[in-house]
Design an enzyme around this catalytic site. Structure first.
Site, PDB file in Angstrom:
ATOM      1  N   ASP A 183       0.846  -1.198   0.000  1.00 53.70           N
ATOM      2  CA  ASP A 183       0.000   0.000   0.000  1.00 53.70           C
ATOM      3  C   ASP A 183       0.878   1.243   0.000  1.00 53.70           C
ATOM      4  O   ASP A 183       1.806   1.352   0.803  1.00 53.70           O
ATOM      5  CB  ASP A 183      -0.898  -0.011   1.240  1.00 53.70           C
ATOM      6  CG  ASP A 183      -1.942   1.088   1.178  1.00 53.70           C
ATOM      7  OD1 ASP A 183      -3.023   0.833   0.611  1.00 53.70           O
ATOM      8  OD2 ASP A 183      -1.676   2.187   1.705  1.00 53.70           O
ATOM      9  N   GLU A 202      -4.724   2.569  -4.157  1.00 56.40           N
ATOM     10  CA  GLU A 202      -3.263   2.480  -4.127  1.00 56.40           C
ATOM     11  C   GLU A 202      -2.785   1.160  -3.527  1.00 56.40           C
ATOM     12  O   GLU A 202      -1.643   1.044  -3.097  1.00 56.40           O
ATOM     13  CB  GLU A 202      -2.703   3.644  -3.291  1.00 56.40           C
ATOM     14  CG  GLU A 202      -3.065   3.618  -1.816  1.00 56.40           C
ATOM     15  CD  GLU A 202      -4.385   4.297  -1.496  1.00 56.40           C
ATOM     16  OE1 GLU A 202      -4.590   4.698  -0.357  1.00 56.40           O
ATOM     17  OE2 GLU A 202      -5.216   4.404  -2.442  1.00 56.40           O
TER      18      GLU A 202
END
Length: 622
Positions: A486, A529
């Site tokens: 992430d 993301e």
């Protein structure tokens, strides 16, 4: 335009009109070839008198014409007086006219033999005086005679001879009458397509001559041709003015009513058909209109017969015969005899049917006795010709049948070959189509498992790969690791630099992960993301090393096209488990916990799931 014989309505019309619209032409022909109260018709019929014509002779000819349809026997007597006077005066043209009118009167009286004799004498005199117009009229009336006796080929030959006698100086009426005669007899032979041009020219000539009565007559012929061709709208358009306009000639009116009734019956409008037939039957008739009367009785009888009212049909046929028997209208009379005989035969009244047939044959024989004046040799020659024609037709039939069989055989081979080629082509096309469909399906499947922005797999792709990995690892002790990657503070990248820059950062991150991994690693973007990386069949000790390479690779990746000051970092959570019992939801939960710890402890780091820490430590110590 569809072919009339293939049109169901045309077939019904032909069946229903067999004793009606096909027979009405006789009256039209007689109207076109005889005079009426119209002075132009009378003047044309007594033409050839010359400038020195006798007034008494002219009066006798006019009286003959006036009585022609009211009292044909008296008209014949008056014509005899006119012929005697013309003979005394040596007026050969008017003698030809008187003989011609005598022959017509005898024809209407039912004396066919005498009629033919005098009509041929009139023709001979017209030829002798060398008067083309007089000869044309004589030939035309002879054509009418033969047409009334159903000798259509001979009738056409006389009409064509009459046409040849005319020139540019002949009256338009005479030209129109010949065209009308030919068109009408072609109609009687059911050669409707050939008849229409003649009838069209006749209508145009009569209109140019200003003769409304004969123009209406030609329109009747056109209507019959259109009925025969199955073009009922055109027929109705021609008929409606004829039986609705007040100035229509009585004979034309009755014939138009009969044809319209036949057309209504053919189209299934039985109520209108019955009303029109009754309108004709209930009208006063003279000799010229008896044909319409007989047709109306025949048509109404057909309606009753088809409705199952056989007794009423029988009475109508009988009444029609009684009205017109021995009154010249042979075709209508013969049709009524045929309908009556067929009706009795269908009801099982065989004795009555036999009697009607005998009457029918006797009447037909009477009408043909005029041929007895011909030489026996001519009859023998005609019989021999018929036999020869029959033999030639049989030979032609055999030849045509053999040729047809050959054509059918060749066509069968061609069809078989074409069928094989077609089947091969279809098989080829099917194979190509299946191939294209398969490729398209594969493209769709790839597209459905690919992240459109980064080009790596999506969540669906990850789930499928995990399921395949689990199935392939059954019965083994292989281990697999899942990395949850992430980006740190990615929202700030979008906020400060815009979403376009954020999208390019995600693309560079995906490329960096792909470059640092082996071919067997499964890479996917779970959304936003967040990326996931599945490492199949990997040693626990190597997992941390690979995760660290990915972390540092992303932190150090160049991005001049974005912003050389921008240095994105990632936090990575790791979970390890047996491949044979790999559960994506369980691993996702565990890696998510590890990822959460990485975020909590400062980001830009790799955190192992607590459940796997001992396993990894043991692997590293070894």
């Amino acid at each position: 335009m569809s072919h009339p014989s293939r049109n169901p309505l045309a077939v019904a019309a032909r069946r229903l009109l067999s004793a009606g619209a096909r027979v009405w032409l006789l009256g039209c022909l007689m109207l076109a070839n005889t005079a009426s109260a119209d002075p132009t018709l009378l003047e044309a019929d007594i033409s050839g008198a010359g400038p020195t014509g006798d007034a008494e002779l002219t009066a006798l000819l006019q009286e003959t014409q006036t009585r022609m349809f009211r009292d044909p026997q008296q008209a014949a007597q008056t014509a005899v007086e006119a012929a005697r006077l013309a003979d005394r005066l040596q007026d050969l043209p008017r003698l030809s006219v008187a003989l011609r009118m005598q022959g017509k009167a005898e024809l209407f009286s039912g004396d066919a033999i005498s009629a033919l004799i005098h009509l041929e004498q009139a023709q001979s005199l017209a030829r002798e005086v060398n008067d083309p117009q007089l000869l044309s009229v004589a030939n035309r009336v002879l054509g009418v005679f033969y047409e009334l006796n159903e000798d259509y080929e001979r009738a056409i030959s006389y009409y064509l001879e009459a046409k040849r006698q005319l020139d540019d100086n002949s009256p338009l009426r005479d030209h129109g009458l010949v065209q009308n005669n030919i068109g009408n007899v072609l109609n009687r032979q059911e050669r409707f397509q050939e008849a229409l041009p003649y009838l069209d020219r006749a209508a145009a000539l009569f209109q140019a001559a200003g003769n409304a009565e004969l123009h209406q007559n030609a329109q009747l012929g056109q209507a019959v041709a259109f009925v025969g061709l199955g073009q009922y709208e055109q027929a109705r358009a021609l008929l409606e003015p004829l039986y609705t306009e007040p100035d229509t000639h009585a004979l034309t009116l009755h014939q138009a009513l009969v044809i319209r009734a036949d057309l209504a019956a053919a189209e299934g409008d039985l109520r209108q058909a019955e009303a029109l037939y009754l309108r004709v039957i209930n009208t006063e008739h003279d000799l010229t209109m008896l044909q319409s009367l007989g047709q109306a009785y025949a048509g109404l009888g057909r309606l009753r017969e088809e409705a199952g009212e056989l007794d009423a049909a029988y009475q109508l046929y009988r009444t029609g015969l009684e009205q017109i028997r021995n009154k010249t209208w042979l075709a209508v009379e013969m049709s009524l005899y045929r309908r009556l005989g067929a009706l009795e035969l269908g009801r099982g009244n065989y004795q009555s049917a036999a009697q009607i047939q005998a009457e029918h044959l006797e009447r037909r024989e009477q009408t043909r006795r005029f041929t007895q004046h011909s030489a026996v040799s001519r009859l023998q020659a005609e019989l021999a010709m018929e036999r020869e024609l029959l033999r030639l037709r049989q030979m032609e039939f055999e030849t045509v049948r053999y040729q047809r069989e050959q054509i059918i055989y060749i066509l069968g081979l061609v069809i078989a070959a074409c069928t094989c080629v077609l089947l091969l082509l279809l098989a080829r096309l099917r194979h190509m189509r299946l191939k294209r469909v398969s490729a398209a399906n594969r493209q769709l499947e790839i597209a459905s498992e690919t992240d459109a922005l980064t080009g790596v797999g999506n969540r669906r792709y990850l789930q499928r790969c995990v399921a395949e990995l689990r199935a392939a690892a059954q019965g083994t002790d292989q281990r697999a690791a899942v990395l949850m990657i992430d980006l740190d503070h990615f929202k700030q990248v979008n906020d400060h630099h815009g979403h376009d820059v954020g999208d390019r950062v995600l693309q560079r991150v995906a490329q960096t992960i792909q470059q640092l991994c082996r071919n067997e690693e499964i890479i996917s973007r779970l959304g936003g993301e967040e990326f996931a990386l599945v490492l199949p069949n990997i040693e626990p000790g190597n997992v941390l090393a690979l995760a660290e390479r990915i972390r540092t690779g992303i932190a150090n990746m160049p991005s001049p096209e974005v912003d050389h000051h921008l240095r994105p970092t990632v936090s990575i959570g790791i979970a390890i488990g047996p491949s044979a019992s790999l559960d994506f939801s369980d691993l996702y939960r565990r890696t998510d916990e590890a990822l959460y710890r990485a975020k909590e402890t400062g980001r830009n780091r790799v955190v192992l799931c607590p459940h796997n820490e001992g396993e990894v430590s043991l692997a590293l110590s070894v």
